[in-house]
Structure formats: structure tokens, C-alpha cells
Design a protein around this motif. Structure first.
Motif, PDB file in Angstrom:
ATOM      1  N   VAL A  13      24.726  30.026  58.709  1.00  7.38           N
ATOM      2  CA  VAL A  13      24.937  31.396  58.259  1.00  7.38           C
ATOM      3  C   VAL A  13      24.633  32.342  59.420  1.00  7.38           C
ATOM      4  N   HIS A  14      25.496  33.335  59.608  1.00  7.02           N
ATOM      5  CA  HIS A  14      25.396  34.350  60.667  1.00  7.02           C
ATOM      6  C   HIS A  14      25.599  33.772  62.066  1.00  7.02           C
ATOM      7  N   ARG A  37      30.741  32.594  54.199  1.00  8.06           N
ATOM      8  CA  ARG A  37      30.561  33.717  53.269  1.00  8.06           C
ATOM      9  C   ARG A  37      30.810  35.037  53.983  1.00  8.06           C
ATOM     10  N   SER A  38      31.076  36.077  53.200  1.00 10.64           N
ATOM     11  CA  SER A  38      31.356  37.392  53.779  1.00 10.64           C
ATOM     12  C   SER A  38      30.168  37.861  54.614  1.00 10.64           C
ATOM     13  N   THR A  39      30.485  38.646  55.645  1.00  5.52           N
ATOM     14  CA  THR A  39      29.444  39.087  56.566  1.00  5.52           C
ATOM     15  C   THR A  39      29.813  40.429  57.179  1.00  5.52           C
ATOM     16  N   PHE A  61      33.382  44.697  58.169  1.00  4.44           N
ATOM     17  CA  PHE A  61      33.120  43.743  57.096  1.00  4.44           C
ATOM     18  C   PHE A  61      34.208  42.686  57.137  1.00  4.44           C
ATOM     19  N   VAL A  62      33.802  41.405  57.138  1.00  2.45           N
ATOM     20  CA  VAL A  62      34.761  40.304  57.127  1.00  2.45           C
ATOM     21  C   VAL A  62      34.480  39.492  55.870  1.00  2.45           C
ATOM     22  N   GLY A  63      35.455  39.426  54.982  1.00  6.30           N
ATOM     23  CA  GLY A  63      35.299  38.743  53.698  1.00  6.30           C
ATOM     24  C   GLY A  63      35.153  37.237  53.831  1.00  6.30           C
ATOM     25  N   ASP A  64      34.924  36.584  52.684  1.00  7.32           N
ATOM     26  CA  ASP A  64      34.795  35.123  52.639  1.00  7.32           C
ATOM     27  C   ASP A  64      36.024  34.475  53.259  1.00  7.32           C
TER      28      ASP A  64
END
Length: 193
Positions: A13-14, A37-39, A61-64
Motif C-alpha cells: 500500500v502506498h 486501492r484508490s490513493t 486522486f487515482v481510483g481503484d
């Protein structure tokens, strides 16, 4: 036109996977490809590079499992300009730097290319955000603005109003409770949106 490809949420994640360096002689896209996941992603040029490269917006913002293209404008330069592009995810929990070099553009040939006038102007409006993404964005705004506590308090107030209306069993009380609920619901929608 070269493309700066960045993979997000690849192994963890990230997580940010970007090249160590990137060379361009003109405008270019930063392609944010999210495999998880979106981030939220923050892009920022250091002072040297900021003089010749610009973004319309730094936060994205970048979606799933989505891909987002971020256009970078560059100024014409007479000599090479070097700097760093800072890429941040997870509200600062992970940061990566890419060494960027902007070279002078090669001499363009004298012949011109005819371009249809329709392509010279940007589209009149941005594309609509899908309903699912609108719901995710509204929930994100609700959480960031502290709306979860407000929503919990609102539910308690609704339960108390219904309990009073049931105990009194009066049409006037039911009407007042219904009117208060509609006003509260409208105010909550305005606050979220």
C-alpha cells in the motif's frame, strides 16, 4: 513525446515505482497507474525544475486500479535544466524522487502542419465523474471534514425525535419531526457536497 510512467500500490500500500531519471525536450504526461486501492498522489517540482515545468494541479486522486494522466507543461529552454520531481502518496507516508532533465527542443523544420481548428481548443467541459467515484469522493470528504461524528450525532437526534413523537402520538409533533428531519438532511447534503 516521452511519458513518465509511475506505478502506485504495486507491492505494498502506498508503494511508488518510478524511474530514477527522466529526460524530455518538451511537454510530457506523468501516467499514474494504480494497481491497488484508490490513493491520493502529490506531485511537486523542486525550485530549479519549477522554473521551466508546471502542473495545473499538484494533488491528484487515482481510483481503484485506475490510470490518471497528468499533463506537464514545459517552457522553451536554451540549455539543459535539471531538477527533481517529488512523488508523495499516503498523505506523506511514502515519497519518491525522479531526476528530471529538460533539454532544449531540437530545431523544428520550416514546413508547417495544418491543424483543424477544432483541435486547437480544449474540450468545453471536463468528462463527468462516474456515480461510484462521486460516492467515494463524498464519503472521503465526509470523513476529512469530521462528518462521521456529526452523522452519529444526527442519528441519535433522529432516534430521540422519533421516540418523542411516538410517546406524544400527536400529528403536530410528527409533522414537526418530519420537517426538522428534511431540513437536517438538506443541510447535511450541502455540507458534504
Amino acid at each position: 513525446m516521452p511519458t513518465l510512467d509511475v506505478e502506485l500500490n504495486g507491492e505494498t500500500v502506498h508503494d511508488i515505482d518510478a524511474p530514477d531519471s527522466f529526460v524530455t525536450d518538451g511537454p510530457f504526461p506523468v501516467v499514474l497507474e494504480n494497481t491497488g486501492r484508490s490513493t491520493h498522489v502529490h506531485l511537486h517540482f523542486d525550485d530549479d525544475l519549477d522554473r521551466v515545468a508546471a502542473l495545473d494541479e499538484g494533488n491528484h486522486f487515482v481510483g481503484d486500479e485506475a490510470t490518471r494522466h497528468v499533463h506537464v507543461r514545459t517552457a522553451d529552454v536554451d540549455e539543459r535544466v535539471r531538477g527533481k520531481l517529488k512523488i508523495v502518496t499516503g498523505y506523506g507516508s511514502n515519497t519518491t524522487y525522479v531526476d528530471v532533465r529538460v533539454d532544449p527542443s531540437p530545431d523544428t523544420p520550416e514546413e508547417s502542419v495544418a491543424v483543424d481548428e477544432r483541435f486547437s481548443a480544449p474540450p468545453e467541459r471536463t468528462p463527468d465523474v462516474p456515480p461510484r467515484q462521486q460516492a467515494v469522493n463524498a464519503l472521503d470528504r465526509l470523513v476529512r471534514r469530521g462528518g462521521v461524528a456529526g452523522a452519529a450525532f444526527g442519528l441519535l437526534a433522529v432516534a430521540a425525535a422519533v421516540a418523542v413523537a411516538l410517546a406524544v402520538d400527536s400529528a403536530v409533533v410528527w409533522l414537526a419531526v418530519g420537517l426538522a428531519l428534511m431540513i437536517a438532511f438538506g443541510a447535511a447534503l450541502v455540507a458534504i457536497l
